[in-house]
Design a protein around this motif. Sequence first.
Motif, short mmCIF file in Angstrom:
data_model
loop_
_atom_site.label_atom_id
_atom_site.label_comp_id
_atom_site.label_asym_id
_atom_site.label_seq_id
_atom_site.Cartn_x
_atom_site.Cartn_y
_atom_site.Cartn_z
N ALA A 112 0.83 -1.22 0.00
CA ALA A 112 0.00 0.00 0.00
C ALA A 112 0.86 1.26 0.00
N MET A 113 1.95 1.25 0.76
CA MET A 113 2.85 2.41 0.76
C MET A 113 3.48 2.60 -0.62
N HIS A 114 3.77 1.50 -1.28
CA HIS A 114 4.31 1.58 -2.65
C HIS A 114 3.27 2.22 -3.58
N GLU A 115 2.02 1.85 -3.41
CA GLU A 115 0.95 2.47 -4.21
C GLU A 115 0.91 3.98 -3.99
N LEU A 116 1.01 4.41 -2.74
CA LEU A 116 1.01 5.84 -2.45
C LEU A 116 2.20 6.54 -3.10
N TYR A 117 3.35 5.87 -3.05
CA TYR A 117 4.54 6.44 -3.69
C TYR A 117 4.30 6.63 -5.19
N LEU A 118 3.71 5.65 -5.84
CA LEU A 118 3.49 5.72 -7.28
C LEU A 118 2.50 6.83 -7.67
N GLU A 119 1.63 7.23 -6.74
CA GLU A 119 0.67 8.30 -7.02
C GLU A 119 1.36 9.65 -7.22
N ASP A 120 2.30 9.97 -6.33
CA ASP A 120 2.91 11.31 -6.40
C ASP A 120 4.44 11.30 -6.44
N LEU A 121 5.03 10.11 -6.47
CA LEU A 121 6.48 9.95 -6.53
C LEU A 121 7.20 10.68 -5.40
N GLN A 122 6.60 10.65 -4.22
CA GLN A 122 7.20 11.23 -3.02
C GLN A 122 7.45 10.11 -2.01
N VAL A 123 8.68 10.01 -1.53
CA VAL A 123 9.01 8.99 -0.54
C VAL A 123 8.54 9.47 0.83
N ASN A 124 7.76 8.65 1.50
CA ASN A 124 7.22 8.98 2.81
C ASN A 124 8.36 9.08 3.83
N GLU A 125 8.20 9.98 4.79
CA GLU A 125 9.24 10.18 5.81
C GLU A 125 9.53 8.91 6.60
N ARG A 126 8.53 8.05 6.79
CA ARG A 126 8.75 6.79 7.51
C ARG A 126 9.70 5.90 6.71
N THR A 127 9.47 5.85 5.41
CA THR A 127 10.33 5.05 4.54
C THR A 127 11.74 5.62 4.54
N GLN A 128 11.87 6.92 4.48
CA GLN A 128 13.20 7.55 4.51
C GLN A 128 13.93 7.22 5.80
N ARG A 129 13.21 7.30 6.92
CA ARG A 129 13.83 7.06 8.23
C ARG A 129 14.34 5.62 8.34
N ILE A 130 13.53 4.66 7.92
CA ILE A 130 13.94 3.26 8.05
C ILE A 130 15.07 2.95 7.06
N PHE A 131 15.04 3.58 5.90
CA PHE A 131 16.11 3.39 4.92
C PHE A 131 17.43 3.93 5.47
N MET A 132 17.38 5.08 6.12
CA MET A 132 18.62 5.65 6.68
C MET A 132 19.18 4.78 7.80
N GLU A 133 18.31 4.12 8.55
CA GLU A 133 18.79 3.16 9.56
C GLU A 133 19.53 2.02 8.89
N LEU A 134 19.01 1.57 7.75
CA LEU A 134 19.69 0.49 7.02
C LEU A 134 21.03 0.97 6.46
N VAL A 135 21.08 2.20 5.96
CA VAL A 135 22.35 2.76 5.47
C VAL A 135 23.37 2.78 6.61
N GLU A 136 22.93 3.17 7.79
CA GLU A 136 23.84 3.20 8.95
C GLU A 136 24.34 1.79 9.28
N LEU A 137 23.48 0.80 9.15
CA LEU A 137 23.89 -0.58 9.38
C LEU A 137 24.91 -1.01 8.32
N MET A 138 24.71 -0.59 7.09
CA MET A 138 25.68 -0.90 6.03
C MET A 138 27.03 -0.23 6.31
N ARG A 139 27.00 0.98 6.82
CA ARG A 139 28.25 1.67 7.20
C ARG A 139 28.99 0.89 8.29
N LEU A 140 28.22 0.35 9.23
CA LEU A 140 28.80 -0.44 10.30
C LEU A 140 29.50 -1.68 9.74
N VAL A 141 28.86 -2.33 8.78
CA VAL A 141 29.48 -3.51 8.13
C VAL A 141 30.76 -3.08 7.42
#
Length: 199
Positions: A112-141
């Motif tokens: 459903a969040m993907h559907e919302l993204y496809l409507e206006d091509l805006q990444v939701n702040e929740r998605t951005q936040r969780i993605f940045m946590e993953l980037v930080e985990l990748m930096r740790l690796v």
Amino acid sequence: MYKSPKQLRAQETERAFLSVFRQLLAERGFARTSLEDIATRSEQTRSAFLSRFGSKKAALFLLFDEYCAAVSDLMRQISGQVQDLPDAKACVHLMSASFERRLIDHFASNRAMHELYLEDLQVNERTQRIFMELVELMRLVQRHHLRSEPCTDAGAFSAAQVLVTTNYNYVLKAMPGLARDPSIRHEMIARMVVEALKF
């Protein structure tokens, strides 16, 4: 604006609405799920749903927040294991397999969040936040297991994107060419992600 219910009956009503909404999202997606569908299946009224959540989108965000909390907790757990795992590939293999399980458990809200993204091509702040946590985990690796490689932030971002996109599209059944055997599939994903981390 949404407020968490305090009374037991209101909490039960909210859980019933969200459970039905999750089922309908999995079956039909966000756009094809109406307030009437939710009300009918939950044996409540449309106005009760709107009174509880304010909108269908607000209810979706509550479901997606559950996914974000689960993934955030997962990344904290993996962060604590990075230094004990033998190499970057083992770290990423664990991330990939664990992340796929969370996507399966929370497929409806992700779709459903993907559907919302496809409507206006805006990444939701929740998605951005969780993605940045993953980037930080990748930096740790990178810091723990790839010290001899010329790792960059571009590598950490790319690695996170490869992991997320590949697993999401596999769960969505949009990548039928990937190995069906999970151990082989996550080994392949881990190799791709480690190469990105070295960039």
